[in-house]
Design a protein around this motif. Structure first.
Motif, PDB file in Angstrom:
ATOM      1  N   GLU A 295       4.335  10.453  -6.875  1.00 16.35           N
ATOM      2  CA  GLU A 295       5.286  10.777  -7.946  1.00 16.35           C
ATOM      3  C   GLU A 295       4.547  11.134  -9.231  1.00 16.35           C
ATOM      4  N   LYS A 296       3.483  10.410  -9.544  1.00 16.39           N
ATOM      5  CA  LYS A 296       2.707  10.717 -10.745  1.00 16.39           C
ATOM      6  C   LYS A 296       2.082  12.099 -10.662  1.00 16.39           C
ATOM      7  N   SER A 297       1.609  12.487  -9.485  1.00 12.94           N
ATOM      8  CA  SER A 297       0.966  13.795  -9.358  1.00 12.94           C
ATOM      9  C   SER A 297       1.985  14.922  -9.532  1.00 12.94           C
ATOM     10  N   VAL A 298       3.189  14.805  -8.929  1.00  9.86           N
ATOM     11  CA  VAL A 298       4.177  15.869  -9.113  1.00  9.86           C
ATOM     12  C   VAL A 298       4.702  15.889 -10.550  1.00  9.86           C
ATOM     13  N   LEU A 299       4.791  14.729 -11.180  1.00 10.47           N
ATOM     14  CA  LEU A 299       5.224  14.671 -12.579  1.00 10.47           C
ATOM     15  C   LEU A 299       4.210  15.367 -13.475  1.00 10.47           C
ATOM     16  N   ASP A 300       2.919  15.146 -13.213  1.00  6.12           N
ATOM     17  CA  ASP A 300       1.873  15.806 -13.990  1.00  6.12           C
ATOM     18  C   ASP A 300       1.936  17.330 -13.805  1.00  6.12           C
ATOM     19  N   CYS A 301       2.122  17.774 -12.574  1.00  3.07           N
ATOM     20  CA  CYS A 301       2.232  19.212 -12.326  1.00  3.07           C
ATOM     21  C   CYS A 301       3.494  19.776 -12.964  1.00  3.07           C
ATOM     22  N   GLU A 302       4.587  19.010 -12.920  1.00  2.00           N
ATOM     23  CA  GLU A 302       5.837  19.456 -13.543  1.00  2.00           C
ATOM     24  C   GLU A 302       5.672  19.626 -15.048  1.00  2.00           C
TER      25      GLU A 302
ATOM     26  N   GLU B  63      -7.553  18.818 -12.440  1.00  2.00           N
ATOM     27  CA  GLU B  63      -7.483  18.803 -10.989  1.00  2.00           C
ATOM     28  C   GLU B  63      -6.035  19.046 -10.596  1.00  2.00           C
ATOM     29  N   ASN B  64      -5.811  20.005  -9.713  1.00  2.00           N
ATOM     30  CA  ASN B  64      -4.452  20.286  -9.261  1.00  2.00           C
ATOM     31  C   ASN B  64      -4.180  19.422  -8.039  1.00  2.00           C
ATOM     32  N   THR B  65      -3.290  18.457  -8.172  1.00  2.45           N
ATOM     33  CA  THR B  65      -2.982  17.521  -7.094  1.00  2.45           C
ATOM     34  C   THR B  65      -1.698  17.891  -6.374  1.00  2.45           C
ATOM     35  N   CYS B  66      -1.232  19.131  -6.570  1.00  3.24           N
ATOM     36  CA  CYS B  66       0.048  19.561  -6.011  1.00  3.24           C
ATOM     37  C   CYS B  66      -0.066  20.925  -5.353  1.00  3.24           C
ATOM     38  N   PHE B  67       0.876  21.171  -4.447  1.00  2.00           N
ATOM     39  CA  PHE B  67       1.102  22.503  -3.929  1.00  2.00           C
ATOM     40  C   PHE B  67       2.258  23.070  -4.745  1.00  2.00           C
ATOM     41  N   ILE B  68       2.118  24.272  -5.262  1.00  2.00           N
ATOM     42  CA  ILE B  68       3.142  24.878  -6.096  1.00  2.00           C
ATOM     43  C   ILE B  68       3.538  26.215  -5.486  1.00  2.00           C
ATOM     44  N   GLN B  69       4.851  26.398  -5.298  1.00  2.00           N
ATOM     45  CA  GLN B  69       5.350  27.596  -4.643  1.00  2.00           C
ATOM     46  C   GLN B  69       6.523  28.161  -5.436  1.00  2.00           C
ATOM     47  N   SER B  70       6.460  29.444  -5.736  1.00  2.00           N
ATOM     48  CA  SER B  70       7.571  30.117  -6.409  1.00  2.00           C
ATOM     49  C   SER B  70       8.665  30.396  -5.389  1.00  2.00           C
ATOM     50  N   VAL B  71       9.916  30.113  -5.777  1.00  2.00           N
ATOM     51  CA  VAL B  71      11.050  30.429  -4.907  1.00  2.00           C
ATOM     52  C   VAL B  71      11.978  31.436  -5.580  1.00  2.00           C
TER      53      VAL B  71
ATOM     54  N   SER C  47       3.551  17.115  -3.669  1.00  2.00           N
ATOM     55  CA  SER C  47       2.316  16.355  -3.836  1.00  2.00           C
ATOM     56  C   SER C  47       1.415  16.548  -2.624  1.00  2.00           C
ATOM     57  N   LYS C  48       0.116  16.489  -2.849  1.00  2.00           N
ATOM     58  CA  LYS C  48      -0.840  16.517  -1.748  1.00  2.00           C
ATOM     59  C   LYS C  48      -0.999  15.109  -1.182  1.00  2.00           C
ATOM     60  N   GLU C  49      -0.679  14.132  -2.001  1.00  2.00           N
ATOM     61  CA  GLU C  49      -0.740  12.719  -1.631  1.00  2.00           C
ATOM     62  C   GLU C  49       0.337  12.406  -0.596  1.00  2.00           C
ATOM     63  N   LYS C  50       0.019  11.587   0.381  1.00  2.00           N
ATOM     64  CA  LYS C  50       1.000  11.154   1.373  1.00  2.00           C
ATOM     65  C   LYS C  50       1.444   9.739   1.034  1.00  2.00           C
ATOM     66  N   PRO C  51       2.712   9.404   1.098  1.00  2.00           N
ATOM     67  CA  PRO C  51       3.827  10.232   1.517  1.00  2.00           C
ATOM     68  C   PRO C  51       4.095  11.317   0.491  1.00  2.00           C
TER      69      PRO C  51
ATOM     70  N   ALA D 202       0.834  -1.206   0.000  1.00  2.00           N
ATOM     71  CA  ALA D 202       0.000   0.000   0.000  1.00  2.00           C
ATOM     72  C   ALA D 202       0.872   1.260   0.000  1.00  2.00           C
ATOM     73  N   SER D 203       1.947   1.238   0.781  1.00  2.00           N
ATOM     74  CA  SER D 203       2.859   2.391   0.815  1.00  2.00           C
ATOM     75  C   SER D 203       3.484   2.639  -0.547  1.00  2.00           C
ATOM     76  N   GLN D 204       3.840   1.559  -1.235  1.00  2.00           N
ATOM     77  CA  GLN D 204       4.431   1.695  -2.562  1.00  2.00           C
ATOM     78  C   GLN D 204       3.433   2.312  -3.541  1.00  2.00           C
ATOM     79  N   LYS D 205       2.169   1.908  -3.458  1.00  2.00           N
ATOM     80  CA  LYS D 205       1.144   2.473  -4.335  1.00  2.00           C
ATOM     81  C   LYS D 205       0.956   3.962  -4.065  1.00  2.00           C
ATOM     82  N   HIS D 206       0.969   4.367  -2.791  1.00  2.00           N
ATOM     83  CA  HIS D 206       0.827   5.786  -2.450  1.00  2.00           C
ATOM     84  C   HIS D 206       2.028   6.585  -2.940  1.00  2.00           C
ATOM     85  N   PHE D 207       3.220   6.009  -2.808  1.00  2.00           N
ATOM     86  CA  PHE D 207       4.430   6.675  -3.267  1.00  2.00           C
ATOM     87  C   PHE D 207       4.398   6.881  -4.776  1.00  2.00           C
ATOM     88  N   ILE D 208       3.975   5.861  -5.518  1.00  2.00           N
ATOM     89  CA  ILE D 208       3.874   5.954  -6.982  1.00  2.00           C
ATOM     90  C   ILE D 208       2.839   7.008  -7.373  1.00  2.00           C
ATOM     91  N   ALA D 209       1.712   7.037  -6.662  1.00  2.00           N
ATOM     92  CA  ALA D 209       0.670   8.030  -6.951  1.00  2.00           C
ATOM     93  C   ALA D 209       1.184   9.450  -6.690  1.00  2.00           C
TER      94      ALA D 209
END
Length: 76
Positions: free
Chosen positions: A12-19, A30-38, A47-51, A3-10
């Motif tokens: 990564e997919k969400s940050v990749l989509d936002c990237e 749907e925005n599945t990420c927090f995005i911050q300008s530095v 990612s909003k998904e945990k981990p 289950a942890s591996q599935k959450h980790f993959i999800a």
């Protein structure tokens, strides 16, 4: 562990989509990420998904190309 591996993959997919769509975030259904300008065309995407996974990216001003410069898992 499975289950942890599935959450980790999800996550990564969400940050990749936002990237991939950082320059066209309005097109995301749907925005599945927090995005911050530095600053200086650098962004942190988490990612909003945990981990949670956080990546640092830089956008080339002339081409609009997004390049990943770092990656980390966020522990709480």
């Amino acid at each position: 562990m499975e289950a942890s591996q599935k959450h980790f993959i999800a996550a990564e997919k969400s940050v990749l989509d936002c990237e991939k769509n950082l320059t066209a975030l309005a097109n995301l259904e749907e925005n599945t990420c927090f995005i911050q300008s530095v600053g200086k065309n650098r962004w942190l995407i988490s990612s909003k998904e945990k981990p949670a996974i956080q990546i640092g990216v830089v956008i080339d001003e002339t081409t609009g190309t997004v390049t990943r410069i770092n990656w980390r898992q966020i522990f709480e």
